[in-house]
Motif scaffolding. Structure first.
Motif, short mmCIF file in Angstrom:
data_model
loop_
_atom_site.label_atom_id
_atom_site.label_comp_id
_atom_site.label_asym_id
_atom_site.label_seq_id
_atom_site.Cartn_x
_atom_site.Cartn_y
_atom_site.Cartn_z
N LEU A 12 0.83 -1.21 0.00
CA LEU A 12 0.00 0.00 0.00
C LEU A 12 0.87 1.26 0.00
O LEU A 12 0.62 2.19 -0.78
CB LEU A 12 -0.92 -0.01 1.21
CG LEU A 12 -1.89 1.18 1.34
CD1 LEU A 12 -2.83 1.21 0.14
CD2 LEU A 12 -2.69 1.08 2.64
N ILE A 13 1.87 1.27 0.85
CA ILE A 13 2.78 2.42 0.90
C ILE A 13 3.52 2.59 -0.43
O ILE A 13 3.69 3.71 -0.92
CB ILE A 13 3.78 2.27 2.07
CG1 ILE A 13 3.04 2.34 3.40
CG2 ILE A 13 4.85 3.36 2.01
CD1 ILE A 13 3.92 2.06 4.60
N SER A 14 3.93 1.47 -1.01
CA SER A 14 4.64 1.51 -2.29
C SER A 14 3.76 2.09 -3.39
O SER A 14 4.21 2.88 -4.23
CB SER A 14 5.12 0.11 -2.68
OG SER A 14 6.01 -0.41 -1.72
N VAL A 15 2.49 1.68 -3.40
CA VAL A 15 1.55 2.19 -4.41
C VAL A 15 1.34 3.68 -4.24
O VAL A 15 1.32 4.44 -5.23
CB VAL A 15 0.21 1.44 -4.31
CG1 VAL A 15 -0.86 2.12 -5.18
CG2 VAL A 15 0.37 -0.01 -4.72
N ILE A 16 1.20 4.13 -2.99
CA ILE A 16 1.00 5.57 -2.73
C ILE A 16 2.23 6.38 -3.18
O ILE A 16 2.10 7.41 -3.84
CB ILE A 16 0.71 5.80 -1.23
CG1 ILE A 16 -0.63 5.18 -0.85
CG2 ILE A 16 0.70 7.31 -0.92
CD1 ILE A 16 -0.93 5.21 0.64
N PHE A 19 2.39 6.54 -6.92
CA PHE A 19 1.42 7.49 -7.46
C PHE A 19 1.96 8.91 -7.38
O PHE A 19 1.87 9.68 -8.36
CB PHE A 19 0.09 7.39 -6.70
CG PHE A 19 -0.90 8.46 -7.09
CD1 PHE A 19 -1.61 8.36 -8.28
CD2 PHE A 19 -1.09 9.56 -6.27
CE1 PHE A 19 -2.51 9.35 -8.64
CE2 PHE A 19 -1.99 10.56 -6.64
CZ PHE A 19 -2.70 10.45 -7.82
N PHE A 20 2.51 9.29 -6.22
CA PHE A 20 3.06 10.64 -6.08
C PHE A 20 4.24 10.86 -7.03
O PHE A 20 4.44 11.97 -7.54
CB PHE A 20 3.49 10.89 -4.64
CG PHE A 20 2.36 11.23 -3.72
CD1 PHE A 20 1.71 12.45 -3.83
CD2 PHE A 20 1.92 10.34 -2.77
CE1 PHE A 20 0.65 12.78 -2.99
CE2 PHE A 20 0.86 10.65 -1.92
CZ PHE A 20 0.23 11.88 -2.04
N TRP A 21 5.01 9.81 -7.29
CA TRP A 21 6.15 9.94 -8.20
C TRP A 21 5.68 10.06 -9.65
O TRP A 21 6.24 10.82 -10.44
CB TRP A 21 7.07 8.73 -8.05
CG TRP A 21 8.34 8.86 -8.84
CD1 TRP A 21 9.47 9.54 -8.51
CD2 TRP A 21 8.59 8.27 -10.13
NE1 TRP A 21 10.41 9.43 -9.50
CE2 TRP A 21 9.91 8.65 -10.51
CE3 TRP A 21 7.85 7.47 -11.00
CZ2 TRP A 21 10.49 8.26 -11.71
CZ3 TRP A 21 8.42 7.08 -12.20
CH2 TRP A 21 9.73 7.47 -12.54
N LEU A 22 4.64 9.30 -10.01
CA LEU A 22 4.15 9.29 -11.38
C LEU A 22 3.18 10.43 -11.68
O LEU A 22 2.96 10.76 -12.85
CB LEU A 22 3.44 7.96 -11.68
CG LEU A 22 4.33 6.72 -11.75
CD1 LEU A 22 3.47 5.47 -11.85
CD2 LEU A 22 5.28 6.80 -12.94
N TYR A 23 2.63 11.04 -10.63
CA TYR A 23 1.60 12.08 -10.82
C TYR A 23 2.04 13.21 -11.76
O TYR A 23 1.31 13.57 -12.69
CB TYR A 23 1.17 12.64 -9.47
CG TYR A 23 0.11 13.70 -9.54
CD1 TYR A 23 -1.21 13.35 -9.84
CD2 TYR A 23 0.41 15.05 -9.33
CE1 TYR A 23 -2.20 14.32 -9.91
CE2 TYR A 23 -0.57 16.02 -9.40
CZ TYR A 23 -1.88 15.66 -9.70
OH TYR A 23 -2.85 16.61 -9.78
#
Length: 271
Positions: A12-16, A19-23
């Motif tokens: 879950l932390i990795s996905v979050i 997301f912030f990196w890819l945003y």
């Protein structure tokens, strides 16, 4: 149950974080498909999309020529950096003397010198001997990137036992054959790291090429990107489309070399 919970939280932390990196990249891609009015109306929403921006940006950037220039400068510079830095670092790692230690620390010290403090004398000297544009840019990129690459390779070669050198010599290989045939392949993960770090730096560089290149037909992609901006008009939708075209080669290179980079990073952490 505890192991599953830890694994779930980690994912879950990795996905979050992903997301912030890819945003930012997602926002760039979405807005590269919009018209200028739609982009400024609301850059965070998805509206009617079109690839016309990419067609126009491809033409305005003279993408084939500027891509070739960037590719030529980047590939040539990276090859020179990799060969020279690996050979220099190997010599330093295998020589136990005060001179090798002094050279190593000098390499580290030169990294503290900001480029802005030497760019004017550097460009002035090369300009006086009429030695600017692509070839001189390759030499400058090589010289400015050698210090960090030597330091990275130096640590990697220290982890390679001297017995490997001796075994290669016993098999009849000379120093050059032993280095390129046995020693350098042993630090392949570090070579991948050196390649991607320098390729990203050189490919995306604007300052040095803008100072060195002064002839039409030799401009790199970062320089050509400024075609979309003027005193009276900024074509952000075309600039974003051009940016996507510009970063794709580096993303592909990173994907191809990510295993070597991760292996080098974990290997360095263990050492």
């Amino acid at each position: 149950m505890k192991t599953k919970l830890v694994r779930t939280v980690t994912v879950l932390i990795s996905v979050i974080l992903a997301f912030f990196w890819l945003y930012p990249f997602i926002i760039i891609f979405i807005n590269s498909l919009k018209t200028k009015s739609a982009l400024f109306a609301n850059p965070l929403t998805i509206s009617k999309s079109s690839f016309n921006n990419y067609i126009q940006a491809f033409k305005d950037l003279d993408f084939v020529q500027s891509f070739f220039n960037s590719l030529l400068i980047t590939v040539s510079s990276v090859i020179l950096i990799t060969i020279l830095a690996s050979m220099a670092a190997y010599a330093l790692a295998r020589t136990n003397s005060k001179i090798s230690s002094i050279i190593y620390y000098l390499c580290a010290a030169t990294m503290l010198i900001p480029f802005q403090s030497i760019m004017i004398p550097l460009i002035t000297i090369f300009g006086k001997i009429d030695f600017l544009n692509r070839f001189s840019l390759i030499l400058m990129n090589t010289g400015l990137s050698l210090s960090l690459s030597i330091i990275l390779y130096y640590g990697a070669f220290l982890g390679v036992p001297r017995s490997i050198d001796e075994a290669a010599m016993l098999d009849g290989a000379n120093t050059i054959k032993a280095f390129f045939g046995v020693i350098l392949p042993a630090v392949a993960p570090m070579t991948g790291t050196v390649i991607i770090l320098n390729a990203m730096k050189i490919w995306n560089d604007y300052l040095l090429p803008s100072l060195v290149i002064n002839k039409d037909g030799m401009y790199t992609i970062p320089i050509k990107m400024y075609y979309f901006f003027s005193e009276t008009n900024s074509q952000w939708q075309l600039a974003l489309a051009g940016l996507v075209l510009a970063i794709m080669p580096i993303i592909i290179l990173f994907i191809l070399l990510q295993k070597q980079i991760m292996h080098s990073a974990t290997e360095g952490a263990i050492q």
